[in-house]
Design an enzyme around this catalytic site. Structure first.
Site, PDB file in Angstrom:
ATOM      1  N   ASP A  12     -33.269   7.771  51.101  1.00  0.00           N
ATOM      2  CA  ASP A  12     -33.524   7.245  49.759  1.00  0.00           C
ATOM      3  C   ASP A  12     -34.735   6.314  49.742  1.00  0.00           C
ATOM      4  O   ASP A  12     -35.007   5.630  50.728  1.00  0.00           O
ATOM      5  CB  ASP A  12     -32.266   6.498  49.263  1.00  0.00           C
ATOM      6  CG  ASP A  12     -32.317   6.242  47.769  1.00  0.00           C
ATOM      7  OD1 ASP A  12     -32.952   7.036  47.041  1.00  0.00           O
ATOM      8  OD2 ASP A  12     -31.730   5.240  47.318  1.00  0.00           O
ATOM      9  N   ASN A  60     -28.965  15.166  41.255  1.00  0.00           N
ATOM     10  CA  ASN A  60     -30.421  15.036  41.144  1.00  0.00           C
ATOM     11  C   ASN A  60     -31.030  15.985  40.099  1.00  0.00           C
ATOM     12  O   ASN A  60     -32.175  15.801  39.683  1.00  0.00           O
ATOM     13  CB  ASN A  60     -31.106  15.232  42.508  1.00  0.00           C
ATOM     14  CG  ASN A  60     -30.919  14.060  43.452  1.00  0.00           C
ATOM     15  OD1 ASN A  60     -30.869  14.227  44.667  1.00  0.00           O
ATOM     16  ND2 ASN A  60     -30.817  12.847  42.913  1.00  0.00           N
TER      17      ASN A  60
HETATM   18  C1  IPE Z   1     -29.073  10.065  46.944  1.00  0.00           C
HETATM   19  O1  IPE Z   1     -30.116   9.342  46.404  1.00  0.00           O
HETATM   20  C2  IPE Z   1     -29.461  11.508  47.047  1.00  0.00           C
HETATM   21  C3  IPE Z   1     -30.489  11.826  48.032  1.00  0.00           C
HETATM   22  C4  IPE Z   1     -31.055  10.983  48.851  1.00  0.00           C
HETATM   23  C5  IPE Z   1     -30.854  13.219  48.104  1.00  0.00           C
HETATM   24  P1  IPE Z   1     -30.179   9.036  44.835  1.00  0.00           P
HETATM   25  O2  IPE Z   1     -31.423   8.268  44.605  1.00  0.00           O
HETATM   26  O3  IPE Z   1     -30.016  10.292  44.080  1.00  0.00           O
HETATM   27  O4  IPE Z   1     -28.884   8.141  44.613  1.00  0.00           O
HETATM   28  P2  IPE Z   1     -28.550   7.093  43.486  1.00  0.00           P
HETATM   29  O5  IPE Z   1     -28.823   7.761  42.167  1.00  0.00           O
HETATM   30  O6  IPE Z   1     -29.420   5.911  43.696  1.00  0.00           O
HETATM   31  O7  IPE Z   1     -27.107   6.748  43.688  1.00  0.00           O
HETATM   32  C1  IPE Z   2     -34.710  10.141  47.590  1.00  0.00           C
HETATM   33  O1  IPE Z   2     -35.655   9.296  47.040  1.00  0.00           O
HETATM   34  C2  IPE Z   2     -35.095  11.593  47.446  1.00  0.00           C
HETATM   35  C3  IPE Z   2     -34.289  12.338  46.474  1.00  0.00           C
HETATM   36  C4  IPE Z   2     -33.226  11.909  45.867  1.00  0.00           C
HETATM   37  C5  IPE Z   2     -34.735  13.683  46.180  1.00  0.00           C
HETATM   38  P1  IPE Z   2     -35.598   8.890  45.515  1.00  0.00           P
HETATM   39  O2  IPE Z   2     -36.361   9.899  44.719  1.00  0.00           O
HETATM   40  O3  IPE Z   2     -34.205   8.692  45.068  1.00  0.00           O
HETATM   41  O4  IPE Z   2     -36.389   7.538  45.510  1.00  0.00           O
HETATM   42  P2  IPE Z   2     -35.995   6.205  44.730  1.00  0.00           P
HETATM   43  O5  IPE Z   2     -34.590   5.862  45.131  1.00  0.00           O
HETATM   44  O6  IPE Z   2     -36.101   6.523  43.268  1.00  0.00           O
HETATM   45  O7  IPE Z   2     -36.992   5.216  45.194  1.00  0.00           O
HETATM   46 MG    MG Z   3     -32.962   7.093  45.005  1.00  0.00          MG
END
Ligand code: IPE
Ligand code: IPE
Ligand code: MG
Length: 224
Positions: A12, A60
């Site tokens: 993340d 997502n």
């Molecule tokens: C979790 O991250 C999913 C992945 C890393 C693929 P998210 O960014 O989607 O999670 P939340 O929304 O902060 O809980």
């Molecule tokens: C994790 O990084 C990757 C996916 C969930 C695809 P994020 O896209 O959630 O990045 P932040 O949490 O918004 O910084």
């Molecule tokens: Mg995230």
């Protein structure tokens, strides 16, 4: 205790990494994808047998259409580019999650990558794609034949992770202390490590520090 046989990572912080640099979130996703290779090679080098990475959750899809489209293109590019890396490093590629929603191109690329790395035995890298633990469990429940007598072992055989051992160590980068619907069953006795480092900057040395802590932890599993 030895190195954890199975490490799972919630990668993340890609978007925030880019935004902090005045760049588009997509730039962070690209950088995050590049970092997978670094961490993967390191894990292979230190003898980890299983690494499971959360790449795209069932939730997502709720992101803006353009971001989802970019992530799909990135997945396609990643699969094409990484095949050689997997083979060279003796890494078997696997997935968890419901793949049926992906485009034919992506589904075919996934299958090719699985087929061409099926002989690799150094380490297994499992990518969680359109994965959600709740979705996984509902899909498993739908397959149960004898609900009254089902055992934990039998239920585990219906989960996407049926080929994988339980998770020993769960890592989440990016500073949030939650599991966001990742491997809820499989982390029942995992050691959990949260760190503030955003995924594109998460380094092998930071992982090593967590592994060192893991090796010093006594896992009691409810006993003494
Ligand atoms: C979790 O991250 C999913 C992945 C890393 C693929 P998210 O960014 O989607 O999670 P939340 O929304 O902060 O809980
Ligand atoms: C994790 O990084 C990757 C996916 C969930 C695809 P994020 O896209 O959630 O990045 P932040 O949490 O918004 O910084
Ligand atoms: Mg995230």
């Amino acid at each position: 205790m030895n190195n954890p046989p199975h490490i799972a990572i919630i990668m993340d912080g890609n978007g925030r990494w880019a935004q902090a640099r005045g760049k588009a979130r997509a730039v962070g996703h690209q950088k995050g994808a590049d970092n997978i290779r670094t961490i993967l090679k390191h894990c292979r080098h230190i003898g980890i047998k299983h690494i499971t990475l959360y790449a795209f959750s069932t939730e997502n899809w709720d992101r803006p259409k353009l971001e989802v489209q970019f992530l799909m293109k990135l997945l396609e590019k990643y699969l094409k580019l990484e095949l050689d890396v997997y083979i060279q490093n003796d890494i078997r590629f696997a997935t968890i999650g419901d793949l049926s929603v992906f485009s034919d191109t992506i589904q075919q690329l996934i299958q090719t990558t699985k087929d061409q790395t099926a002989h690799c035995s150094g380490m297994t890298q499992t990518l969680a794609l359109n994965y959600g633990a709740k979705d996984e469990m509902i899909r498993a429940i739908k397959q149960i034949k004898d609900r009254q007598n089902i055992t934990e072992k039998e239920f585990e055989k219906l989960l996407d992770t049926k080929q994988l051992p339980p998770v020993d160590m769960l890592v989440r980068t990016g500073g949030e202390c939650r599991v966001s619907n990742f491997l809820l069953w499989q982390i029942a006795y995992a050691e959990i490590y949260f760190c503030g480092t955003l995924w594109p900057e998460f380094s092998p040395s930071e992982l090593d520090i967590m592994i060192e802590k893991f090796t010093q932890t006594k896992r009691r599993y409810g006993g003494l």
